[in-house]
Design a protein around this motif. Structure first.
Motif, PDB file in Angstrom:
ATOM      1  N   MET A 140       0.823  -1.192   0.000  1.00  0.00           N
ATOM      2  CA  MET A 140       0.000   0.000   0.000  1.00  0.00           C
ATOM      3  C   MET A 140       0.868   1.256   0.000  1.00  0.00           C
ATOM      4  N   GLU A 141       1.830   1.310   0.902  1.00  0.00           N
ATOM      5  CA  GLU A 141       2.725   2.465   1.006  1.00  0.00           C
ATOM      6  C   GLU A 141       3.486   2.693  -0.296  1.00  0.00           C
ATOM      7  N   GLU A 142       3.978   1.614  -0.888  1.00  0.00           N
ATOM      8  CA  GLU A 142       4.729   1.716  -2.136  1.00  0.00           C
ATOM      9  C   GLU A 142       3.834   2.210  -3.264  1.00  0.00           C
ATOM     10  N   ARG A 143       2.597   1.730  -3.319  1.00  0.00           N
ATOM     11  CA  ARG A 143       1.653   2.160  -4.342  1.00  0.00           C
ATOM     12  C   ARG A 143       1.369   3.647  -4.228  1.00  0.00           C
ATOM     13  N   GLN A 144       1.200   4.120  -2.974  1.00  0.00           N
ATOM     14  CA  GLN A 144       0.951   5.543  -2.768  1.00  0.00           C
ATOM     15  C   GLN A 144       2.139   6.371  -3.220  1.00  0.00           C
ATOM     16  N   GLU A 145       3.351   5.900  -2.949  1.00  0.00           N
ATOM     17  CA  GLU A 145       4.539   6.644  -3.370  1.00  0.00           C
ATOM     18  C   GLU A 145       4.585   6.765  -4.887  1.00  0.00           C
ATOM     19  N   LEU A 146       4.203   5.698  -5.588  1.00  0.00           N
ATOM     20  CA  LEU A 146       4.166   5.758  -7.041  1.00  0.00           C
ATOM     21  C   LEU A 146       3.094   6.733  -7.511  1.00  0.00           C
ATOM     22  N   GLU A 147       1.909   6.682  -6.882  1.00  0.00           N
ATOM     23  CA  GLU A 147       0.813   7.567  -7.263  1.00  0.00           C
ATOM     24  C   GLU A 147       1.160   9.028  -7.027  1.00  0.00           C
ATOM     25  N   PHE A 148       1.858   9.311  -5.946  1.00  0.00           N
ATOM     26  CA  PHE A 148       2.098  10.695  -5.579  1.00  0.00           C
ATOM     27  C   PHE A 148       3.509  11.175  -5.867  1.00  0.00           C
ATOM     28  N   GLY A 149       4.328  10.316  -6.476  1.00  0.00           N
ATOM     29  CA  GLY A 149       5.670  10.726  -6.873  1.00  0.00           C
ATOM     30  C   GLY A 149       5.634  11.880  -7.859  1.00  0.00           C
ATOM     31  N   GLU A 150       4.537  11.985  -8.572  1.00  0.00           N
ATOM     32  CA  GLU A 150       4.353  13.060  -9.548  1.00  0.00           C
ATOM     33  C   GLU A 150       4.389  14.440  -8.876  1.00  0.00           C
ATOM     34  N   ILE A 151       4.011  14.526  -7.622  1.00  0.00           N
ATOM     35  CA  ILE A 151       4.026  15.810  -6.904  1.00  0.00           C
ATOM     36  C   ILE A 151       5.399  16.443  -7.019  1.00  0.00           C
ATOM     37  N   TRP A 152       6.431  15.645  -6.845  1.00  0.00           N
ATOM     38  CA  TRP A 152       7.803  16.170  -6.810  1.00  0.00           C
ATOM     39  C   TRP A 152       8.304  16.544  -8.194  1.00  0.00           C
ATOM     40  N   LYS A 153       7.586  16.127  -9.242  1.00  0.00           N
ATOM     41  CA  LYS A 153       7.979  16.455 -10.615  1.00  0.00           C
ATOM     42  C   LYS A 153       7.273  17.703 -11.140  1.00  0.00           C
ATOM     43  N   LEU A 154       6.264  18.177 -10.418  1.00  0.00           N
ATOM     44  CA  LEU A 154       5.544  19.372 -10.856  1.00  0.00           C
ATOM     45  C   LEU A 154       6.452  20.586 -10.764  1.00  0.00           C
ATOM     46  N   LYS A 155       6.235  21.528 -11.650  1.00  0.00           N
ATOM     47  CA  LYS A 155       7.044  22.750 -11.652  1.00  0.00           C
ATOM     48  C   LYS A 155       6.392  23.767 -10.708  1.00  0.00           C
ATOM     49  N   ILE A 156       6.553  23.482  -9.417  1.00  0.00           N
ATOM     50  CA  ILE A 156       6.001  24.332  -8.368  1.00  0.00           C
ATOM     51  C   ILE A 156       7.067  24.487  -7.287  1.00  0.00           C
ATOM     52  N   PRO A 157       6.950  25.509  -6.453  1.00  0.00           N
ATOM     53  CA  PRO A 157       7.918  25.660  -5.362  1.00  0.00           C
ATOM     54  C   PRO A 157       7.879  24.466  -4.407  1.00  0.00           C
ATOM     55  N   LEU A 158       9.023  24.151  -3.849  1.00  0.00           N
ATOM     56  CA  LEU A 158       9.142  22.998  -2.952  1.00  0.00           C
ATOM     57  C   LEU A 158       8.162  23.086  -1.781  1.00  0.00           C
ATOM     58  N   LYS A 159       7.983  24.274  -1.194  1.00  0.00           N
ATOM     59  CA  LYS A 159       7.093  24.375  -0.033  1.00  0.00           C
ATOM     60  C   LYS A 159       5.653  24.005  -0.386  1.00  0.00           C
ATOM     61  N   THR A 160       5.238  24.274  -1.620  1.00  0.00           N
ATOM     62  CA  THR A 160       3.874  23.888  -1.999  1.00  0.00           C
ATOM     63  C   THR A 160       3.804  22.399  -2.318  1.00  0.00           C
ATOM     64  N   ALA A 161       4.893  21.825  -2.808  1.00  0.00           N
ATOM     65  CA  ALA A 161       4.916  20.374  -3.013  1.00  0.00           C
ATOM     66  C   ALA A 161       4.836  19.659  -1.665  1.00  0.00           C
ATOM     67  N   VAL A 162       5.570  20.160  -0.676  1.00  0.00           N
ATOM     68  CA  VAL A 162       5.515  19.574   0.678  1.00  0.00           C
ATOM     69  C   VAL A 162       4.111  19.733   1.251  1.00  0.00           C
ATOM     70  N   PHE A 163       3.521  20.908   1.074  1.00  0.00           N
ATOM     71  CA  PHE A 163       2.146  21.138   1.523  1.00  0.00           C
ATOM     72  C   PHE A 163       1.199  20.117   0.878  1.00  0.00           C
ATOM     73  N   THR A 164       1.326  19.913  -0.427  1.00  0.00           N
ATOM     74  CA  THR A 164       0.468  18.973  -1.146  1.00  0.00           C
ATOM     75  C   THR A 164       0.625  17.566  -0.594  1.00  0.00           C
ATOM     76  N   TRP A 165       1.854  17.155  -0.390  1.00  0.00           N
ATOM     77  CA  TRP A 165       2.127  15.835   0.162  1.00  0.00           C
ATOM     78  C   TRP A 165       1.488  15.694   1.546  1.00  0.00           C
TER      79      TRP A 165
END
Length: 178
Positions: free
Chosen positions: A1-26
Motif C-alpha cells: 500500500m505504502e509503495e503504491r501511494q509513493e508511485l501515485e504521488f511521486g508526480e508531486i515532486w515532478k511538478l514545476k512548483i515551489p518545494l514548499k507547496t509540493a511539501v504542503f500537497t504531500w
C-alpha cells in the motif's frame, strides 16, 4: 500500500512548483496538515472545532478543502473551464488523483495538478488569515489569488510561456487545454 501511494504521488515532486507547496500537497494528501481535527487527534486542545469558512461542520481536510459550502463552488467553477461534469471525491487523496488523470479530452494533466495545488494552497492561506488575522472569507478573492499563483508558477517555470495575466486568465479553457 505504502509503495503504491509513493508511485501515485511521486508526480508531486515532478511538478514545476515551489518545494514548499509540493511539501504542503504531500502533507494534505497524507492528512498531516494541522487542521482542527488533526490537532485534536494529537491531543492539542482546540476551543472551536468548526470550519472557519462556513461555521457549519468540523474542520477536517476533507471538509475544508473539498466539501465546504464556501470552497466547493471554486472546484465547480474550475471544472467549468474545461467543460467537465463529474462527481468530486471527498478526500484529498482521491481528489488529487482525479485531478491527476486526463479528466477531459485535451486537458493537460500536469497543469491540472498544478491548478489543484495552487487552489488548495490558496485555500489554506486564506484559512490561516481567517483563523489568525480575523479576515473574512471572500471566494472571488481566493480564486483570483489561486489563478495569479498558478500563472506566476507557469511563467517562472516555462520559458515559452509569455502570456500576460489578463490574457491568460480571460481564456482559462485555452490555458488548461493547450
Amino acid at each position: 500500500m505504502e509503495e503504491r501511494q509513493e508511485l501515485e504521488f511521486g508526480e508531486i515532486w515532478k511538478l514545476k512548483i515551489p518545494l514548499k507547496t509540493a511539501v504542503f500537497t504531500w502533507r494534505l494528501i497524507r492528512d498531516r496538515l494541522p487542521t482542527k481535527t488533526n490537532l485534536r487527534r494529537r491531543k492539542i486542545e482546540v476551543d472551536d472545532m468548526l470550519c472557519p469558512f462556513c461555521r457549519n461542520k468540523e474542520e477536517g481536510a476533507d471538509h475544508l478543502f473539498f466539501n465546504c459550502s464556501k470552497t466547493l463552488p471554486l472546484w465547480w467553477e474550475s471544472m467549468s473551464w474545461v467543460n467537465l461534469t463529474t462527481a468530486l471525491p471527498q478526500n484529498p487523496r482521491d481528489h488529487f488523483l482525479q485531478h491527476g488523470t486526463e479528466l477531459a479530452e485535451g486537458v493537460k494533466s500536469k497543469r491540472w495538478k498544478c491548478w489543484w495545488t495552487a487552489l488548495t494552497w490558496t485555500i489554506w492561506q486564506h484559512r490561516n488569515k481567517v483563523v489568525f488575522q480575523n479576515a473574512t472569507f471572500h471566494g472571488s478573492k481566493l480564486m483570483d489569488d489561486a489563478l495569479l499563483l498558478l500563472w506566476s508558477w507557469t511563467r517562472a517555470m516555462d520559458k515559452d510561456f509569455t502570456l500576460h495575466f489578463n490574457q491568460w486568465s480571460s481564456n482559462l479553457k485555452e490555458g488548461f487545454c493547450n
